[in-house]
Design a protein around this motif. Sequence first.
Motif: not given
Length: 425
Positions: A276-299
């Motif tokens: 991605y171009e450096e000064r775009t959302a793709g170039g700025l983002m990290t690929t390691e956010p917290i990802v959960l499935r919809p059946d995961a709980t608040v806990a």
Amino acid sequence: MAAGAPRVFVSHLSGVPAFDPNGDQVGRVRDIVVMLRVGRRPPRLLGLVVELSTRRRIFLPMTRVTGVESGQVITTGVLNVRRFEQRPTERLVLGEMLDRRVRLVETGEEVTVLDVSVQQLPARRDWEIDRVFVRKGKGGTFRRKGETLTVDWSAVDGFSLEEHGQGAENLLATFEQLRPADLANVLHHLSPKRRAEVAAALDDDRLADVLEELPEDDQIEILGKLKEERAADVLEAMDPDDAADLLAELPEDDKERLLTLMQPDDAADVRRLMAYEERTAGGLMTTEPIVLRPDATVADALARVRMEDLSPALAAQVYVCRPPDETPTGKYLGTVHFQRLLRDPPYTLVGSILDDDLQPLAPGATLPAVAGFFATYDMVAAPVVDEGGALLGAVTVDDVLDHMLPDDWRETEFHLEEEGAGHGG
């Protein structure tokens, strides 16, 4: 310090606050400046390197120090705010003397300097180094064996010589509690030789955190002095977006060689970001956010948010997606903010409390558009989603600021003040 007062070991001065006579803190002590003298005369203390709240380092002459007490330094309150620049005849005690190999004059035995003590001369305002705390035996990272002893300055020889392969363990111990950004500031102000020695002594995770906070030139310099296998390990320990930014500054051959040495999964994340171009959302983002499935709980979500190695911005929200769980994911469904997690019962499914009203960022969104999104919706992180609806990563506010501020923002204070070179008494 009055005559007859106990000596002060300089490691105890590192990081202590400096106050004016009214009790207002003016900064923190980062090093001690001394001048070596001919023969075996003890070095004279010229002053302290004090770091202001703006991160600027200034010179505080010892003539303006009225007290060195437990955990604090008292000044006259008169400060020269010109940036400190070391002169050729000066030595920094913490940065250049600790961990040095010197010789005992009486026996010729090599010892390692662990600390030095300073004392004010009777009936005068002059200060000088009086004692040296050393350890016998060969040096080495984390080595603690060997007899330790405190000797007079005149009992050792070798401080005036250029040291090759100087250790760094005692300097690192002095700065152990510093945040990565503050330790990066320490490294930036060391000589290139000393900076490389300290970097070599840091573990991979700590060095990765520090590299992320250093100016680009320092990053490239330090990485270039590491063995290639270790450089690849440190790049793996960095956030993928920071590793991609650093690798993008290297020659093509060096970049490919390091990517080949990295673990395939880590290298794939970095390569994806570099597309991605450096000064775009793709170039700025990290690929390691917290990802959960919809059946995961608040806990489940709170357990992920509590992970120690997450930045506050990434921990501010979780992203709910269809499988697979790692970016690029299946279909992005929405976001759950940390405050919402605190309000709902632990057994609540995250799929039932989604914030799906906000349009996610496209990977090609420009830096001004990303900044506008953050400002409009008071966000500290935002999802980046492709045309097919898959979550690619997340942009955090610190990455936006990094790219919006001037290139030299880590070394620049954002207020008017007197500029000048050197330092005065």
